[in-house]
Design a protein around this motif. Structure first.
Motif, PDB file in Angstrom:
ATOM      1  N   ALA A 206       0.826  -1.209   0.000  1.00 45.97           N
ATOM      2  CA  ALA A 206       0.000   0.000   0.000  1.00 45.97           C
ATOM      3  C   ALA A 206       0.861   1.261   0.000  1.00 45.97           C
ATOM      4  O   ALA A 206       0.566   2.235  -0.703  1.00 45.97           O
ATOM      5  CB  ALA A 206      -0.926  -0.004   1.213  1.00 45.97           C
ATOM      6  N   ILE A 207       1.933   1.246   0.784  1.00 50.33           N
ATOM      7  CA  ILE A 207       2.833   2.404   0.836  1.00 50.33           C
ATOM      8  C   ILE A 207       3.470   2.643  -0.527  1.00 50.33           C
ATOM      9  O   ILE A 207       3.524   3.777  -1.022  1.00 50.33           O
ATOM     10  CB  ILE A 207       3.924   2.192   1.906  1.00 50.33           C
ATOM     11  N   LYS A 208       3.939   1.570  -1.146  1.00 49.84           N
ATOM     12  CA  LYS A 208       4.608   1.684  -2.443  1.00 49.84           C
ATOM     13  C   LYS A 208       3.652   2.205  -3.514  1.00 49.84           C
ATOM     14  O   LYS A 208       4.056   2.947  -4.424  1.00 49.84           O
ATOM     15  CB  LYS A 208       5.175   0.325  -2.849  1.00 49.84           C
ATOM     16  N   ALA A 209       2.373   1.845  -3.395  1.00 50.77           N
ATOM     17  CA  ALA A 209       1.371   2.306  -4.360  1.00 50.77           C
ATOM     18  C   ALA A 209       0.906   3.732  -4.062  1.00 50.77           C
ATOM     19  O   ALA A 209       0.152   4.318  -4.840  1.00 50.77           O
ATOM     20  CB  ALA A 209       0.173   1.363  -4.349  1.00 50.77           C
ATOM     21  N   GLY A 210       1.355   4.275  -2.935  1.00 50.03           N
ATOM     22  CA  GLY A 210       0.931   5.617  -2.557  1.00 50.03           C
ATOM     23  C   GLY A 210      -0.510   5.671  -2.095  1.00 50.03           C
ATOM     24  O   GLY A 210      -1.135   6.740  -2.083  1.00 50.03           O
ATOM     25  N   ASP A 211      -1.051   4.518  -1.692  1.00 45.01           N
ATOM     26  CA  ASP A 211      -2.448   4.426  -1.267  1.00 45.01           C
ATOM     27  C   ASP A 211      -2.523   4.601   0.253  1.00 45.01           C
ATOM     28  O   ASP A 211      -2.428   3.635   1.016  1.00 45.01           O
ATOM     29  CB  ASP A 211      -3.025   3.071  -1.685  1.00 45.01           C
ATOM     30  N   ALA A 212      -2.696   5.838   0.689  1.00 52.27           N
ATOM     31  CA  ALA A 212      -2.675   6.149   2.122  1.00 52.27           C
ATOM     32  C   ALA A 212      -3.823   5.474   2.871  1.00 52.27           C
ATOM     33  O   ALA A 212      -3.642   4.993   3.992  1.00 52.27           O
ATOM     34  CB  ALA A 212      -2.728   7.662   2.326  1.00 52.27           C
ATOM     35  N   GLU A 213      -5.004   5.424   2.266  1.00 51.77           N
ATOM     36  CA  GLU A 213      -6.156   4.819   2.932  1.00 51.77           C
ATOM     37  C   GLU A 213      -5.951   3.321   3.124  1.00 51.77           C
ATOM     38  O   GLU A 213      -6.251   2.767   4.189  1.00 51.77           O
ATOM     39  CB  GLU A 213      -7.426   5.075   2.126  1.00 51.77           C
ATOM     40  N   GLU A 214      -5.428   2.650   2.105  1.00 52.64           N
ATOM     41  CA  GLU A 214      -5.177   1.215   2.219  1.00 52.64           C
ATOM     42  C   GLU A 214      -4.071   0.940   3.237  1.00 52.64           C
ATOM     43  O   GLU A 214      -4.140  -0.031   3.999  1.00 52.64           O
ATOM     44  CB  GLU A 214      -4.792   0.635   0.858  1.00 52.64           C
ATOM     45  N   ALA A 215      -3.048   1.801   3.267  1.00 54.37           N
ATOM     46  CA  ALA A 215      -1.982   1.647   4.259  1.00 54.37           C
ATOM     47  C   ALA A 215      -2.549   1.779   5.666  1.00 54.37           C
ATOM     48  O   ALA A 215      -2.174   1.031   6.577  1.00 54.37           O
ATOM     49  CB  ALA A 215      -0.891   2.691   4.025  1.00 54.37           C
ATOM     50  N   TYR A 216      -3.466   2.724   5.833  1.00 53.34           N
ATOM     51  CA  TYR A 216      -4.134   2.907   7.129  1.00 53.34           C
ATOM     52  C   TYR A 216      -4.894   1.639   7.525  1.00 53.34           C
ATOM     53  O   TYR A 216      -4.790   1.166   8.663  1.00 53.34           O
ATOM     54  CB  TYR A 216      -5.091   4.097   7.044  1.00 53.34           C
ATOM     55  N   GLN A 217      -5.658   1.087   6.590  1.00 52.59           N
ATOM     56  CA  GLN A 217      -6.446  -0.113   6.873  1.00 52.59           C
ATOM     57  C   GLN A 217      -5.544  -1.304   7.194  1.00 52.59           C
ATOM     58  O   GLN A 217      -5.836  -2.088   8.108  1.00 52.59           O
ATOM     59  CB  GLN A 217      -7.356  -0.439   5.677  1.00 52.59           C
ATOM     60  N   CYS A 218      -4.453  -1.446   6.464  1.00 53.05           N
ATOM     61  CA  CYS A 218      -3.520  -2.555   6.703  1.00 53.05           C
ATOM     62  C   CYS A 218      -2.870  -2.438   8.079  1.00 53.05           C
ATOM     63  O   CYS A 218      -2.718  -3.437   8.794  1.00 53.05           O
ATOM     64  CB  CYS A 218      -2.441  -2.580   5.621  1.00 53.05           C
TER      65      CYS A 218
END
Length: 230
Positions: A206-218
């Motif tokens: 998620a971090i590598k994809a720049g997806d902040a919301e997904e990183a938060y959920q993970c």
């Protein structure tokens, strides 16, 4: 500004603690800055109406947390307060109470999930490379059914180190110190090393994809899994 004075104390029990409170209040009410002079021990004894021993105990306790400093031949001064002494002693308190540990873990979860979106937006390519390198080490250990506390600790530090928040990094360190002390005595998680590794893979993806919301959920799921078995 007119200086506010100290008044005689009326509390006979644990008097040195009352002296500590009085000195703290004096510093705050007079808006004193680090390096500002405080009344001497003799003056404090007279102003507060307590014994010299009570004043000395209070001064010693406040020195330990950095709130004041005593300079031989010069007097007592407001110190450059640091939270480090408090944070350094926190793991020993948490070791005594498993529930207290999980209370602290919840605070840590809120802090880390609260910071993850900012971290994703500002993380550097070098940090992502370091995270991927740590994942390789985690995978190697997990395949042998071994846990990886050292790599896990570095993993979380690496995510946030560029935010330049020393207190937050200190809290991360305290958690891992506490976790490693208590893990031998209580079953904090029933996840296998490979399952824990996969949670970290998802965070990095998620971090590598720049997806902040997904990183938060993970990150939130990572902590929920630890808490589930508390």
């Amino acid at each position: 500004m007119t200086s506010k004075s100290l008044q005689p104390l009326q509390q006979p029990q644990a008097l040195y603690k009352s002296v500590q409170d009085a000195i703290r209040d004096y510093i705050l009410e007079n808006e004193l800055k680090p390096g500002s002079a405080l009344p001497s021990e003799t003056q404090l004894t007279k102003m507060l109406g307590v014994s010299r021993n009570s004043v000395r105990e209070a001064v010693k306790a406040l020195q330990l947390v950095g709130l004041i400093e005593s300079r031989r031949g010069s007097g007592i001064f407001v110190g450059k307060f640091s939270v480090d002494p408090l944070l350094d002693n926190l793991p020993f308190s948490l070791m005594e109470d498993k529930q207290q540990f999980f209370d602290f873990l919840e605070i840590r979860r809120v802090l880390e999930t609260g910071m993850i979106k900012t971290a994703v937006a500002t993380i550097t390519p070098e940090q992502i490379e370091e995270l991927e390198s740590l994942l390789q080490k985690m995978e190697s250990l997990a395949q042998d059914d071994k846990r990886f506390p050292k790599e896990d600790r570095l993993f979380h530090q690496t995510i946030y180190e560029h935010l330049d928040n020393d207190t937050f990094i200190k809290l991360l360190d305290i958690f891992w110190l506490m976790f490693n002390r208590i893990v031998d005595y209580v079953d904090l998680t029933r996840q296998t090393p490979l399952e824990i590794y996969e949670k970290h893979v998802a965070i990095v993806r998620a971090i590598k994809a720049g997806d902040a919301e997904e990183a938060y959920q993970c990150m939130a799921r990572h902590y929920d899994d630890i808490k589930l078995w508390g």
